[in-house]
Scaffold this active site. Structure first.
Site: not given
Length: 125
Positions: A24, A56, A75-76, A102
């Site tokens: 990864e 934005y 990813i947390e 993901k």
């Protein structure tokens, strides 16, 4: 009357090198991010001026730069650090919710993606 306006930026897609496994981190994978930005639009936007709201376009650039410049095993962790950055960089926001998806997770099974969600608000004590 309580106002709970919201700005959403959906399906921002980035190619990143986050992950626990060496493959990864070396090969990378696609992440999608949704950002929900709490902002009292009903009260604050009265004169059709950008200065009355949160851009934005600016938020998108902040997210894009952060995701490209930071690499995490989880990813947390990415979500938590990005949440903190958005709340710090855009103090006018009342709350932020991030959903990060993901793809290509090295896990046996049939599924589209893995998604995590974090939410935080301003501390206006």
């Amino acid at each position: 009357m309580m106002t709970i306006g919201c700005i959403r930026i959906n399906n921002m897609t980035f190619y990143t090198y986050n992950g626990v496994f060496p493959e990864e981190q070396k090969l990378g994978q696609k992440l999608e991010i949704d950002a929900e930005l709490g902002y009292p639009i009903e009260q604050r936007v009265q004169h059709d001026e950008l200065s009355e709201t949160v851009s934005y376009a600016d938020v998108y650039e902040t997210i894009k730069n952060f995701v490209h410049d930071h690499h995490y095993r989880l990813i947390e962790s990415l979500a938590n650090h990005l949440l903190t950055k958005l709340l710090n960089d855009y103090p006018r926001l009342t709350a932020v919710t991030l959903r990060i998806r993901k793809y290509g997770v090295p896990m046996a099974g049939v599924y589209d993606n893995v998604e995590i969600e974090v939410h935080g608000g301003q501390n206006h004590d």
